[in-house]
Design a protein around this motif. Sequence first.
Motif, short mmCIF file in Angstrom:
data_model
loop_
_atom_site.label_atom_id
_atom_site.label_comp_id
_atom_site.label_asym_id
_atom_site.label_seq_id
_atom_site.Cartn_x
_atom_site.Cartn_y
_atom_site.Cartn_z
N LYS A 43 0.83 -1.20 0.00
CA LYS A 43 0.00 0.00 0.00
C LYS A 43 0.87 1.25 0.00
O LYS A 43 0.55 2.24 -0.67
CB LYS A 43 -0.93 0.00 1.21
N ARG A 44 1.97 1.22 0.76
CA ARG A 44 2.89 2.36 0.78
C ARG A 44 3.46 2.60 -0.61
O ARG A 44 3.53 3.76 -1.07
CB ARG A 44 4.02 2.10 1.77
N ALA A 45 3.87 1.55 -1.30
CA ALA A 45 4.43 1.70 -2.64
C ALA A 45 3.42 2.33 -3.59
O ALA A 45 3.77 3.18 -4.43
CB ALA A 45 4.89 0.34 -3.17
N ALA A 46 2.16 1.93 -3.45
CA ALA A 46 1.11 2.51 -4.30
C ALA A 46 0.93 3.99 -4.00
O ALA A 46 0.74 4.81 -4.92
CB ALA A 46 -0.20 1.76 -4.09
N VAL A 47 1.00 4.36 -2.72
CA VAL A 47 0.87 5.77 -2.34
C VAL A 47 2.03 6.58 -2.89
O VAL A 47 1.85 7.65 -3.47
CB VAL A 47 0.82 5.91 -0.80
N LEU A 48 3.24 6.05 -2.75
CA LEU A 48 4.43 6.79 -3.19
C LEU A 48 4.54 6.90 -4.70
O LEU A 48 5.27 7.75 -5.22
CB LEU A 48 5.69 6.14 -2.62
N SER A 49 3.81 6.05 -5.41
CA SER A 49 3.83 6.12 -6.87
C SER A 49 3.02 7.28 -7.42
O SER A 49 3.08 7.59 -8.61
CB SER A 49 3.31 4.81 -7.47
N LYS A 50 2.25 7.90 -6.53
CA LYS A 50 1.40 9.03 -6.94
C LYS A 50 1.88 10.31 -6.28
O LYS A 50 2.52 10.28 -5.22
CB LYS A 50 -0.05 8.76 -6.56
N ASP A 51 1.56 11.43 -6.89
CA ASP A 51 1.95 12.71 -6.33
C ASP A 51 1.15 12.98 -5.06
O ASP A 51 -0.01 12.55 -4.94
CB ASP A 51 1.70 13.83 -7.34
N ALA A 52 1.76 13.65 -4.10
CA ALA A 52 1.06 14.02 -2.87
C ALA A 52 0.08 15.15 -3.17
O ALA A 52 0.43 16.13 -3.85
CB ALA A 52 2.05 14.45 -1.80
N ALA A 53 -1.13 15.04 -2.65
CA ALA A 53 -2.16 16.06 -2.89
C ALA A 53 -3.05 16.17 -1.67
O ALA A 53 -3.25 15.20 -0.93
CB ALA A 53 -2.98 15.69 -4.12
N PRO A 54 -3.61 17.36 -1.42
CA PRO A 54 -4.53 17.54 -0.28
C PRO A 54 -5.72 16.59 -0.38
O PRO A 54 -6.13 16.20 -1.47
CB PRO A 54 -4.97 19.00 -0.41
N ILE A 55 -6.29 16.25 0.79
CA ILE A 55 -7.38 15.28 0.83
C ILE A 55 -8.56 15.81 1.63
O ILE A 55 -8.45 16.80 2.35
CB ILE A 55 -6.91 13.94 1.42
N ALA A 56 -9.69 15.11 1.50
CA ALA A 56 -10.88 15.37 2.32
C ALA A 56 -11.08 14.20 3.26
O ALA A 56 -10.72 13.07 2.93
CB ALA A 56 -12.11 15.54 1.42
N ILE A 57 -11.63 14.45 4.45
CA ILE A 57 -11.81 13.39 5.44
C ILE A 57 -13.21 13.43 6.05
O ILE A 57 -13.93 14.42 5.96
CB ILE A 57 -10.76 13.49 6.57
N GLY A 58 -13.56 12.33 6.72
CA GLY A 58 -14.84 12.26 7.41
C GLY A 58 -14.73 12.65 8.87
O GLY A 58 -15.73 12.93 9.52
N GLY A 59 -13.51 12.67 9.40
CA GLY A 59 -13.32 13.04 10.80
C GLY A 59 -13.45 14.54 11.00
O GLY A 59 -13.33 15.32 10.06
N GLY A 60 -13.69 14.93 12.22
CA GLY A 60 -13.77 16.34 12.56
C GLY A 60 -12.57 16.74 13.38
O GLY A 60 -12.18 16.03 14.32
N THR A 61 -11.94 17.84 13.06
CA THR A 61 -10.76 18.29 13.78
C THR A 61 -10.96 19.71 14.32
O THR A 61 -11.94 20.38 14.00
CB THR A 61 -9.51 18.29 12.88
N TYR A 62 -9.99 20.16 15.09
CA TYR A 62 -10.02 21.53 15.60
C TYR A 62 -9.94 22.57 14.48
O TYR A 62 -10.17 23.76 14.73
CB TYR A 62 -8.84 21.74 16.54
N ALA A 63 -9.63 22.16 13.26
CA ALA A 63 -9.53 23.12 12.16
C ALA A 63 -10.84 23.88 11.95
O ALA A 63 -10.84 25.01 11.47
CB ALA A 63 -9.13 22.42 10.87
N ARG A 64 -11.95 23.26 12.33
CA ARG A 64 -13.24 23.92 12.12
C ARG A 64 -13.64 24.80 13.30
O ARG A 64 -14.70 25.42 13.28
CB ARG A 64 -14.33 22.90 11.81
N THR A 65 -12.82 24.85 14.35
CA THR A 65 -13.19 25.62 15.53
C THR A 65 -12.76 27.08 15.48
O THR A 65 -13.25 27.89 16.26
CB THR A 65 -12.62 24.99 16.81
N MET A 66 -11.82 27.39 14.60
CA MET A 66 -11.37 28.78 14.47
C MET A 66 -10.78 29.00 13.08
O MET A 66 -10.39 28.03 12.41
CB MET A 66 -10.38 29.16 15.57
N PRO A 67 -10.72 30.23 12.62
CA PRO A 67 -10.27 30.49 11.25
C PRO A 67 -8.79 30.21 11.05
O PRO A 67 -8.00 30.20 12.00
CB PRO A 67 -10.59 31.97 11.06
N ASN A 68 -8.43 29.99 9.78
CA ASN A 68 -7.03 29.94 9.33
C ASN A 68 -6.26 28.71 9.80
O ASN A 68 -5.02 28.70 9.78
CB ASN A 68 -6.28 31.21 9.75
#
Length: 445
Positions: A372-397
């Motif tokens: 699975k790691r080899a498959a990941v490294l074969s592709k360019d790194a790019a931002p992702i979307a997730i289903g979890g909730g983080t502190y990022a939504r608690t304040m701006p920036n």
Amino acid sequence: MNHLSEQEKSTFNSILSDLIAIPSVKGEPSDGAPYGVHPKAALTYFLDRAASDGFIAENIGDKAGYVQWGTKGPLLAVLGHLDVVPEGADWITDAFTLTSEGSYFSGRGVVDDKGPVVSSYMALLRFKRNHPDPDFRVRLIVGTDEEHGSSCMERYCETEELPDIGFTPDAEFPCIFAEKGIYQMHFEAAPDGKFTLHGGNAANMVPPYCECIDLKESKGISTKGVQAHASHPDLGINAIDLMLDKMDPSLLSGSPLLQLMKKYFSKSASTPFASFFDRDISGPMTTNVGIVDISTDHARLHVDIRFPVTISEEAVRSKLEEAAEEFGVKVVDDSVQPPLFKDKDSRQISDLTEIYKNYRELFAYSPDEADKRAAVLSKDAAPIAIGGGTYARTMPNIVAFGPQLPWEKDQCHQANERILKENLYLLVSMYEEALEKLGNIIISK
């Protein structure tokens, strides 16, 4: 990249061990401890440690706190949390003892989120050493109620300065540009008094146990599942769901709550609730029945719903009301966190993604992760979307940045939560670089 010295590793291990030993699960409020004595103890320990290391350390209403270096310029923040979910079942070791198992650390919170908080703190110690008088301020903000709705950050935002830029080390790599909305609610009905049913500890966890007692027959049965985070319910086995197939059909048919669950929220649902909504760039809707609480005087079924960023909470509520009306039960909202959506081409996200790209091949991995790691490294790194909730939504920036790697099995809320030691140490260098790059963004504006 600057590897940790043996002295830094010793300091890291000592702080992490002390934090893991505090069972900072939310408890009953008391004077000076709004979330219970253990989350307060974790907060006090962390702030006292930082003050002894020469940082500005402030307690915010016994709910949150911050550690700061620098006294002038714009504010860069790192947001982490010191509270944890209950240990659950099936631990091989003591959940609240930092255990060294070969190349791994295990213990409740080593991934979510005490380990990454300590990595961030060690990065801040380095920043302090290298920048005796920086042109921007760095503030490590820690909360103690992230697992139950993040009211700790609400308290911070009421009175404290909001950051100009920052990240939270409480999610996944590469970098998160979108987070699904989180709708936590419960259905409520009158019990029929024929049985009791109890299972689960938190709405945002796949429940590992469930017990039903037939009051007429005075006998009980139980089911055992596999615990997982509600953002990835497919990684667990829901013990409440298992109970639907095991309990007496006459008891099941007499419960509107369980009939509702069977039709809309069970693994074998004839009409899955998520099927009413389309997936979007952030992925499909997921649902998790996290708690059932049926006694002789009340009946409640708690559900955690992760809804895509293009769906409104009103649309979710409307469908919940329709389902509830069909079975004659009541909908009670517990909490709603709107979706988060950021510009994936912003300099903030681009710089953090680039840092991950430069480090990702350096992370240790187990043999069963190699393909699975080899498959990941074969592709360019790019931002992702997730289903979890983080502190990022608690304040701006703020955006989420690590620590879970794309090829790793999710450890959040799992029994025997663990992480490779070297990967936790490597985060220090990554987060140190993140402080430098994000600082350059805000001082160049």
